[in-house]
Design a protein around this motif. Structure first.
Motif, PDB file in Angstrom:
ATOM      1  N   GLU A 205       0.823  -1.204   0.000  1.00 52.67           N
ATOM      2  CA  GLU A 205       0.000   0.000   0.000  1.00 52.67           C
ATOM      3  C   GLU A 205       0.864   1.264   0.000  1.00 52.67           C
ATOM      4  N   LEU A 206       2.024   1.156   0.647  1.00 52.63           N
ATOM      5  CA  LEU A 206       2.927   2.305   0.687  1.00 52.63           C
ATOM      6  C   LEU A 206       3.337   2.698  -0.736  1.00 52.63           C
ATOM      7  N   ARG A 207       3.665   1.694  -1.531  1.00 51.53           N
ATOM      8  CA  ARG A 207       4.023   1.933  -2.930  1.00 51.53           C
ATOM      9  C   ARG A 207       2.908   2.706  -3.650  1.00 51.53           C
ATOM     10  N   GLN A 208       1.680   2.215  -3.415  1.00 51.22           N
ATOM     11  CA  GLN A 208       0.544   2.867  -4.076  1.00 51.22           C
ATOM     12  C   GLN A 208       0.401   4.319  -3.626  1.00 51.22           C
ATOM     13  N   MET A 209       0.648   4.542  -2.330  1.00 47.98           N
ATOM     14  CA  MET A 209       0.567   5.916  -1.821  1.00 47.98           C
ATOM     15  C   MET A 209       1.551   6.807  -2.576  1.00 47.98           C
ATOM     16  N   PHE A 210       2.746   6.280  -2.821  1.00 47.39           N
ATOM     17  CA  PHE A 210       3.760   7.036  -3.556  1.00 47.39           C
ATOM     18  C   PHE A 210       3.271   7.364  -4.955  1.00 47.39           C
ATOM     19  N   GLU A 211       2.788   6.326  -5.637  1.00 50.95           N
ATOM     20  CA  GLU A 211       2.375   6.547  -7.033  1.00 50.95           C
ATOM     21  C   GLU A 211       1.219   7.529  -7.108  1.00 50.95           C
ATOM     22  N   ARG A 212       0.219   7.272  -6.251  1.00 42.32           N
ATOM     23  CA  ARG A 212      -0.973   8.110  -6.281  1.00 42.32           C
ATOM     24  C   ARG A 212      -0.624   9.580  -6.040  1.00 42.32           C
ATOM     25  N   ASN A 213       0.201   9.815  -5.014  1.00 46.01           N
ATOM     26  CA  ASN A 213       0.485  11.205  -4.657  1.00 46.01           C
ATOM     27  C   ASN A 213       1.411  11.893  -5.648  1.00 46.01           C
ATOM     28  N   THR A 214       2.305  11.102  -6.261  1.00 42.22           N
ATOM     29  CA  THR A 214       3.183  11.721  -7.251  1.00 42.22           C
ATOM     30  C   THR A 214       2.347  12.192  -8.442  1.00 42.22           C
ATOM     31  N   THR A 215       1.426  11.357  -8.864  1.00 35.12           N
ATOM     32  CA  THR A 215       0.567  11.754  -9.980  1.00 35.12           C
ATOM     33  C   THR A 215      -0.284  12.959  -9.579  1.00 35.12           C
ATOM     34  N   LEU A 216      -0.852  12.888  -8.387  1.00 36.28           N
ATOM     35  CA  LEU A 216      -1.729  13.968  -7.943  1.00 36.28           C
ATOM     36  C   LEU A 216      -0.973  15.299  -7.877  1.00 36.28           C
ATOM     37  N   ALA A 217       0.264  15.241  -7.336  1.00 33.80           N
ATOM     38  CA  ALA A 217       1.031  16.485  -7.195  1.00 33.80           C
ATOM     39  C   ALA A 217       1.215  17.145  -8.553  1.00 33.80           C
ATOM     40  N   LYS A 218       1.447  16.317  -9.571  1.00 42.71           N
ATOM     41  CA  LYS A 218       1.659  16.901 -10.896  1.00 42.71           C
ATOM     42  C   LYS A 218       0.365  17.463 -11.456  1.00 42.71           C
ATOM     43  N   GLN A 219      -0.716  16.702 -11.253  1.00 37.23           N
ATOM     44  CA  GLN A 219      -2.009  17.167 -11.764  1.00 37.23           C
ATOM     45  C   GLN A 219      -2.390  18.506 -11.173  1.00 37.23           C
ATOM     46  N   VAL A 220      -2.223  18.586  -9.840  1.00 37.72           N
ATOM     47  CA  VAL A 220      -2.625  19.820  -9.155  1.00 37.72           C
ATOM     48  C   VAL A 220      -1.955  21.012  -9.813  1.00 37.72           C
ATOM     49  N   ARG A 221      -0.649  20.868 -10.021  1.00 37.16           N
ATOM     50  CA  ARG A 221       0.101  21.987 -10.576  1.00 37.16           C
ATOM     51  C   ARG A 221      -0.272  22.240 -12.038  1.00 37.16           C
TER      52      ARG A 221
END
Ligand code: ARG
Length: 495
Positions: free
Chosen positions: A241-257
């Motif tokens: 799940e930790l891995r998924q947290m990384f992937e999810r948040n990395t994508t989200l951070a880019k989207q937000v910006r």
């Protein structure tokens, strides 16, 4: 008297305006996370929320404990302080485990690896860490391992202007983009995100300068909690799940910006209106400004009241002592108060009250009102004392001749005149006070200035939020000046 009615009216009005804001008390059924948002993908702001890997981990811990998660967002350099003073239960903020920090807090098992890396502008002559030593201006976030590394290996001279510290890594990158810095040193993943968000302007150098591990920090007296968090981290790792947290948040951070960046503009006015849109309308960001404004007004108001009460008391004691030689001890105490308060910076006093004196008080607004009130009291005291001293000695004698006691003379003859004489100076003090409250962000209180900072850290735009915040302070001060003008004219008419 007429002006008393006027004062009463204003007091009620302001009271109405202020009630209902700002009770921040927490229940015991919460788990408080302290972090420093603006460090994607670990913690960043999405809409009105702080999200990221660290927040996700903290949420998993809260779920395990069946408690509600409360997030405090502050500057990175006071994150550990929040744990040491018990203001928060866990600190997750991409915190590198270091020997120095281990002396103050306990760390959980690590949940991520990282390194310090270099960001440079395009076409920079800096190609590796060694190049930083060639008289380059380097930026980093304050209180971080990047700073430690730079101080120990690159810019070892104390107070060198070449080493510049910022509250937020994204602000450092802004400075890099406009040529105020030659390089920024920061953690690898945020660096990658920030470089991707500024393609063409900022380049990421692959060479790692350090090797680090992130863990969650917990108060030394709370080993039990540390055990629970360790178990949660282990579960998250094992289940993937930790891995998924990384992937999810990395994508989200880019989207937000990227969302922020959408719609690049043709004309200047277009751009202005677009900026206005992103900074205030998108995600209802104006709510930050409004909330911050209410807090600033609330804090300034109560601080002024407390300052006046304290100031009057101190001034009367001091003036009485000067005239009659009585009240030696009180006068002595007052002098200590004046010396200490006027001799130390307001921010430091605020921090001392928050982190030391009122350590267990969670109501930041209250802490700020007290801190600024005590600070202002010292200046008000001297202003009023100068007013009292300016009244002719004959007036005291006149009071005496009328059969009034010393205190009656003070109350009915001296103070009203003194007040009138010092009104402009007092007005000035209140104006200073309103603006002084802008340091409230140091205790993670979301006042008006901090509201601007939050928007800035989301939109990476300095112009709009700063100008808006400045305009609101200006409007407040102009309103106050106008009210004081009316008040002064009333007093004149009553003469
Ligand atoms: N890993 C670095 C340190 O511990 C930087 C962390 C900065 N974190 C943040 N949320 N801004 O010093």
């Amino acid at each position: 008297m007429k002006y008393q009615k006027f004062l009463q009216g204003m007091f009620t009005l302001l009271l109405l305006l202020l009630c209902g804001c700002g009770n921040e008390k927490q229940s015991t059924e919460t788990l408080t996370l302290v972090t420093a948002a603006g460090f994607p993908p670990y913690e960043f702001i999405n809409g009105q929320q702080i999200v990221g890997i660290d927040v996700d981990i903290a949420r998993a811990v809260a779920r395990k404990l069946k408690r509600e998660l409360v997030v405090i967002d502050t500057k990175f350099d006071s994150v550990i302080g929040h744990i040491v003073t018990g203001k928060a239960d866990i600190a997750a903020s991409g915190i590198t485990v270091t020997e120095e920090r281990k002396k103050k807090v306990i760390f959980t098992i690590p949940y991520s690896r990282s390194a310090q890396v270099i960001l440079v502008p395009r076409n920079s002559s800096i190609k590796c860490g060694e190049d930083l030593k060639k008289n380059k201006r380097v930026g980093c976030q304050s209180g971080t391992t990047a700073y430690d590394y730079l101080r120990q290996h690159i810019i070892t001279r104390k107070n060198s202007p070449l080493l510049q510290q910022f509250d937020n890594p994204s602000v450092a990158v802004e400075a890099l983009k406009i040529g105020k810095l030659d390089a920024v040193v920061l953690d690898e993943e945020p660096a990658q995100v920030l470089a991707k968000l500024n393609p063409g302007a900022v380049v990421f150098l692959k060479e790692p300068l350090t090797s680090e591990e992130y863990a969650i920090a917990i108060n030394k007296n709370n080993r039990e909690l540390c055990g629970i968090v360790n178990a949660v981290i282990k579960e998250l790792k094992d289940s993937g799940e930790l891995r998924q947290m990384f992937e999810r948040n990395t994508t989200l951070a880019k989207q937000v910006r990227e969302m922020e960046k959408e719609g690049q503009f043709s004309s200047f006015f277009h751009r202005l209106s677009d900026d206005f849109q992103t900074n205030f309308i998108t995600d209802n960001r104006w709510l930050y400004i409004w909330g911050g404004f209410l807090k600033t007004v609330q804090i300034s108001f109560w601080a002024v009241i407390l300052g006046i009460i304290l100031g009057f008391a101190v001034a009367v004691v001091r003036a009485t002592h000067d005239r009659t030689g009585k009240m030696k001890f009180l006068n002595f105490l007052c002098r200590i108060y004046l010396t200490v308060i006027r001799g130390t910076p307001c921010v430091v006093q605020l921090l001392i009250i928050y982190f030391i004196i009122l350590k267990s008080c969670d109501n930041k607004v209250l802490v700020a009102c007290i801190a600024f009130g005590i600070n202002s009291g010292a200046y008000v005291a001297e202003i009023i004392r100068s007013g009292i001293m300016s009244i002719d000695k004959g007036q005291f004698e006149a009071g005496d001749a009328l059969g009034l006691s010393y205190w009656q003379t003070m109350r009915y003859i001296i103070l009203p005149q003194a007040l009138k004489n010092v009104l402009p100076a007092l007005g000035n003090e209140f104006i200073v006070l309103i603006k002084e409250t802008s340091v409230s962000g140091y205790i993670a209180l979301q006042d008006l200035t901090k509201a601007g900072d939050i928007i800035r850290s989301q939109t990476y735009d300095a112009f709009m939020p700063l100008i808006a915040v400045a305009a609101i302070y200006l409007a407040c001060v102009m309103l106050l000046t106008w009210l004081l003008g009316i008040f002064e004219r009333r007093l004149k008419r009553n003469e």
